[in-house]
Write a protein that holds these residues in place. Structure first.
Motif, PDB file in Angstrom:
ATOM      1  N   ILE A  29       8.549  56.834  16.483  1.00 47.09           N
ATOM      2  CA  ILE A  29       8.428  57.136  15.057  1.00 47.09           C
ATOM      3  C   ILE A  29       9.683  56.690  14.310  1.00 47.09           C
ATOM      4  O   ILE A  29       9.603  56.061  13.252  1.00 47.09           O
ATOM      5  N   LEU A  30      10.852  56.991  14.867  1.00 49.98           N
ATOM      6  CA  LEU A  30      12.105  56.576  14.230  1.00 49.98           C
ATOM      7  C   LEU A  30      12.217  55.058  14.165  1.00 49.98           C
ATOM      8  O   LEU A  30      12.738  54.505  13.193  1.00 49.98           O
ATOM      9  N   GLY A  31      11.713  54.371  15.176  1.00 53.91           N
ATOM     10  CA  GLY A  31      11.705  52.910  15.159  1.00 53.91           C
ATOM     11  C   GLY A  31      10.884  52.367  14.000  1.00 53.91           C
ATOM     12  O   GLY A  31      11.274  51.404  13.335  1.00 53.91           O
ATOM     13  N   GLU A  32       9.756  52.996  13.746  1.00 54.81           N
ATOM     14  CA  GLU A  32       8.916  52.581  12.619  1.00 54.81           C
ATOM     15  C   GLU A  32       9.620  52.853  11.291  1.00 54.81           C
ATOM     16  O   GLU A  32       9.549  52.033  10.367  1.00 54.81           O
ATOM     17  N   ILE A  33      10.309  53.984  11.194  1.00 56.97           N
ATOM     18  CA  ILE A  33      11.053  54.299   9.972  1.00 56.97           C
ATOM     19  C   ILE A  33      12.168  53.284   9.767  1.00 56.97           C
ATOM     20  O   ILE A  33      12.372  52.776   8.648  1.00 56.97           O
ATOM     21  N   ARG A  34      12.903  52.954  10.826  1.00 59.89           N
ATOM     22  CA  ARG A  34      13.971  51.949  10.722  1.00 59.89           C
ATOM     23  C   ARG A  34      13.411  50.605  10.258  1.00 59.89           C
ATOM     24  O   ARG A  34      14.041  49.898   9.476  1.00 59.89           O
ATOM     25  N   SER A  35      12.232  50.256  10.746  1.00 61.90           N
ATOM     26  CA  SER A  35      11.594  49.005  10.357  1.00 61.90           C
ATOM     27  C   SER A  35      11.287  48.987   8.860  1.00 61.90           C
ATOM     28  O   SER A  35      11.522  47.989   8.179  1.00 61.90           O
ATOM     29  N   VAL A  36      10.774  50.095   8.352  1.00 59.77           N
ATOM     30  CA  VAL A  36      10.490  50.196   6.913  1.00 59.77           C
ATOM     31  C   VAL A  36      11.787  50.076   6.122  1.00 59.77           C
ATOM     32  O   VAL A  36      11.852  49.360   5.116  1.00 59.77           O
ATOM     33  N   PHE A  37      12.846  50.755   6.568  1.00 61.41           N
ATOM     34  CA  PHE A  37      14.135  50.673   5.887  1.00 61.41           C
ATOM     35  C   PHE A  37      14.634  49.236   5.845  1.00 61.41           C
ATOM     36  O   PHE A  37      15.152  48.779   4.828  1.00 61.41           O
ATOM     37  N   SER A  38      14.495  48.517   6.942  1.00 61.73           N
ATOM     38  CA  SER A  38      15.030  47.152   7.019  1.00 61.73           C
ATOM     39  C   SER A  38      14.305  46.183   6.095  1.00 61.73           C
ATOM     40  O   SER A  38      14.840  45.130   5.760  1.00 61.73           O
ATOM     41  N   GLU A  39      13.108  46.527   5.649  1.00 62.59           N
ATOM     42  CA  GLU A  39      12.348  45.668   4.750  1.00 62.59           C
ATOM     43  C   GLU A  39      12.803  45.781   3.298  1.00 62.59           C
ATOM     44  O   GLU A  39      12.382  44.987   2.469  1.00 62.59           O
ATOM     45  N   HIS A  40      13.646  46.757   2.986  1.00 58.87           N
ATOM     46  CA  HIS A  40      14.115  46.967   1.630  1.00 58.87           C
ATOM     47  C   HIS A  40      15.512  46.399   1.475  1.00 58.87           C
ATOM     48  O   HIS A  40      16.456  46.861   2.110  1.00 58.87           O
ATOM     49  N   GLY A  41      15.637  45.385   0.633  1.00 64.79           N
ATOM     50  CA  GLY A  41      16.916  44.707   0.452  1.00 64.79           C
ATOM     51  C   GLY A  41      18.014  45.591  -0.105  1.00 64.79           C
ATOM     52  O   GLY A  41      19.193  45.318   0.098  1.00 64.79           O
ATOM     53  N   ALA A  42      17.663  46.654  -0.829  1.00 62.51           N
ATOM     54  CA  ALA A  42      18.677  47.518  -1.428  1.00 62.51           C
ATOM     55  C   ALA A  42      19.377  48.393  -0.393  1.00 62.51           C
ATOM     56  O   ALA A  42      20.476  48.863  -0.618  1.00 62.51           O
ATOM     57  N   ILE A  43      18.737  48.612   0.761  1.00 64.64           N
ATOM     58  CA  ILE A  43      19.345  49.448   1.805  1.00 64.64           C
ATOM     59  C   ILE A  43      20.287  48.577   2.625  1.00 64.64           C
ATOM     60  O   ILE A  43      19.869  47.676   3.347  1.00 64.64           O
ATOM     61  N   GLN A  44      21.583  48.836   2.493  1.00 63.25           N
ATOM     62  CA  GLN A  44      22.603  48.041   3.159  1.00 63.25           C
ATOM     63  C   GLN A  44      23.022  48.620   4.506  1.00 63.25           C
ATOM     64  O   GLN A  44      23.447  47.897   5.388  1.00 63.25           O
TER      65      GLN A  44
END
Length: 63
Positions: A29-44
């Motif tokens: 589940i955390l892997g999927e959340i990390r994947s979603v985060f990585s798709e957003h350019g604003a999250i550095q």
């Protein structure tokens, strides 16, 4: 440009027979959340992980 730090809190409750299974599912589940985060350019930068795993005692018997 401003930067904001957001701290997330919460819990996941799941039914499994073994703590190991719960940890594996939580990591997926955390892997999927990390994947979603990585798709957003604003999250550095972000860090999300498991703080603890504890067994919740059953409040009623099944049988």
């Amino acid at each position: 440009m401003k930067k904001f730090h957001i701290e997330l809190t919460g819990f996941i409750e799941m039914d499994t027979d073994q703590e190991r299974d719960a940890r594996i599912l939580a990591e997926r589940i955390l892997g999927e959340i990390r994947s979603v985060f990585s798709e957003h350019g604003a999250i550095q930068n972000c860090g999300i992980g498991i703080n603890s795993v504890t067994e919740k005692q059953l409040t009623r018997r099944y049988g």
